[in-house]
Design an enzyme around this catalytic site. Structure first.
Site, PDB file in Angstrom:
ATOM      1  N   HIS A 154       0.773   9.401   2.456  1.00  0.00           N
ATOM      2  CA  HIS A 154       0.443   8.739   1.199  1.00  0.00           C
ATOM      3  C   HIS A 154       1.603   8.919   0.219  1.00  0.00           C
ATOM      4  O   HIS A 154       2.118  10.029   0.069  1.00  0.00           O
ATOM      5  CB  HIS A 154      -0.844   9.316   0.607  1.00  0.00           C
ATOM      6  CG  HIS A 154      -1.255   8.616  -0.645  1.00  0.00           C
ATOM      7  ND1 HIS A 154      -1.838   7.360  -0.630  1.00  0.00           N
ATOM      8  CD2 HIS A 154      -1.111   8.951  -1.947  1.00  0.00           C
ATOM      9  CE1 HIS A 154      -2.044   6.974  -1.875  1.00  0.00           C
ATOM     10  NE2 HIS A 154      -1.609   7.914  -2.699  1.00  0.00           N
ATOM     11  N   GLU A 207       9.160  10.603   2.933  1.00  0.00           N
ATOM     12  CA  GLU A 207       8.090  10.357   3.922  1.00  0.00           C
ATOM     13  C   GLU A 207       8.651  10.482   5.333  1.00  0.00           C
ATOM     14  O   GLU A 207       8.049  11.106   6.202  1.00  0.00           O
ATOM     15  CB  GLU A 207       7.511   8.947   3.745  1.00  0.00           C
ATOM     16  CG  GLU A 207       6.745   8.731   2.457  1.00  0.00           C
ATOM     17  CD  GLU A 207       6.106   7.348   2.408  1.00  0.00           C
ATOM     18  OE1 GLU A 207       6.369   6.514   3.293  1.00  0.00           O
ATOM     19  OE2 GLU A 207       5.340   7.098   1.469  1.00  0.00           O
ATOM     20  N   ASN A 256      -2.638  10.919   7.742  1.00  0.00           N
ATOM     21  CA  ASN A 256      -2.177   9.795   6.930  1.00  0.00           C
ATOM     22  C   ASN A 256      -0.973  10.230   6.099  1.00  0.00           C
ATOM     23  O   ASN A 256      -0.861  11.396   5.724  1.00  0.00           O
ATOM     24  CB  ASN A 256      -3.300   9.348   5.982  1.00  0.00           C
ATOM     25  CG  ASN A 256      -2.906   8.162   5.120  1.00  0.00           C
ATOM     26  OD1 ASN A 256      -2.259   7.217   5.602  1.00  0.00           O
ATOM     27  ND2 ASN A 256      -3.262   8.187   3.849  1.00  0.00           N
TER      28      ASN A 256
HETATM   29  C1  GAR Z   1       4.426   3.963   2.979  1.00  0.00           C
HETATM   30  O1  GAR Z   1       5.140   4.168   1.796  1.00  0.00           O
HETATM   31  C2  GAR Z   1       3.108   4.702   2.940  1.00  0.00           C
HETATM   32  O2  GAR Z   1       3.175   5.890   2.235  1.00  0.00           O
HETATM   33  C3  GAR Z   1       2.227   3.696   2.250  1.00  0.00           C
HETATM   34  O3  GAR Z   1       2.623   2.458   2.807  1.00  0.00           O
HETATM   35  C4  GAR Z   1       4.007   2.504   3.119  1.00  0.00           C
HETATM   36  C5  GAR Z   1       4.190   1.983   4.540  1.00  0.00           C
HETATM   37  O4  GAR Z   1       5.543   1.871   4.865  1.00  0.00           O
HETATM   38  N1  GAR Z   1       0.862   3.981   2.488  1.00  0.00           N
HETATM   39  C6  GAR Z   1      -0.089   3.848   1.559  1.00  0.00           C
HETATM   40  O5  GAR Z   1       0.130   3.427   0.438  1.00  0.00           O
HETATM   41  C7  GAR Z   1      -1.476   4.274   2.001  1.00  0.00           C
HETATM   42  N2  GAR Z   1      -2.364   4.370   0.887  1.00  0.00           N
HETATM   43  P1  GAR Z   1       6.019   1.688   6.376  1.00  0.00           P
HETATM   44  O6  GAR Z   1       5.162   0.568   6.981  1.00  0.00           O
HETATM   45  O7  GAR Z   1       7.448   1.285   6.264  1.00  0.00           O
HETATM   46  O8  GAR Z   1       5.827   2.991   7.092  1.00  0.00           O
END
Ligand code: GAR
Length: 194
Positions: A110, A175, A108
């Site tokens: 985060h 990320e 995952n």
């Molecule tokens: C990302 O920032 C990820 O870290 C977060 O959702 C976003 C998805 O972006 N995830 C969480 O908060 C999980 N708890 P994306 O759809 O553009 O990859």
């Protein structure tokens, strides 16, 4: 390595993984993308690339990931021959039987330096806590909420004029850098283990 992606949102992390594959820096293939939201842009991105997609039927629950849906998800990923599952903006808690179908093979991303700020909207939590630094973490998924062992982290400064949007955007840049790198590290450790 055959990757299965689970996402609920825009899919920019999946795009970063695809970009690393295209650049030849990650030796992998995304074979199936599943979402719990029919309108999630991640599905559109996958379809544009000719990647198989599917919907996870969460039986009308808004946040819960019911057991039957977890079992169906595990089956679809196994049938697609997936080696490693990457949660990429997937906002439901993975449990059994999906966990036991892919032991140590679910990752995952985060948007915080875990164990700080688990759960939803971690960048808002960081802003509200007034910390000067936050970041992002790629970790193995276990039965807890954002509790599995970390693989890679990146730090991001919180600036005085940050809004939730500006901070989240700066975290997402990191990320996109560390997710493909973490998958590479997991790939290496799996090939050493076998
Ligand atoms: C990302 O920032 C990820 O870290 C977060 O959702 C976003 C998805 O972006 N995830 C969480 O908060 C999980 N708890 P994306 O759809 O553009 O990859």
């Amino acid at each position: 390595m055959r990757l299965g992606i689970l996402g609920s949102g825009s899919g920019s992390n999946m795009q970063a993984i695809l970009d690393a594959i295209d650049a030849g820096t990650l030796d992998a293939e995304i074979v199936l993308v599943l979402s719990d939201r029919p309108d999630a842009y991640i599905l559109e991105r996958a379809r544009e690339r000719g990647i198989a997609t599917g919907l996870i039927d969460c039986r009308g629950f808004r946040t819960k990931f019911p057991d039957e849906a977890q079992a169906e998800t595990a089956k679809a990923l196994q049938q697609a021959g997936v080696d490693l599952i990457c949660l990429a903006g997937f906002l439901r808690l993975v449990k059994q039987p999906l966990l036991e179908a892919f032991p140590n093979r679910i990752l995952n991303i985060h948007p915080a330096l875990l164990p700080a700020f688990p759960g939803l909207d971690a960048w808002v939590q960081a802003l509200e806590a007034g910390v000067s630094e936050t970041g992002c973490t790629v970790h193995y998924v276990d039965a807890g909420m954002d509790t599995g062992p970390a693989i890679l982290q990146a730090k991001v400064p919180v600036l005085p004029d940050d809004t939730p949007e500006s901070l989240h955007a700066r975290i997402q840049e990191q990320e996109h850098r560390i997710y493909p790198e973490a998958i590479r590290l997991v790939q290496e450790s799996l090939s050493t283990a076998s």
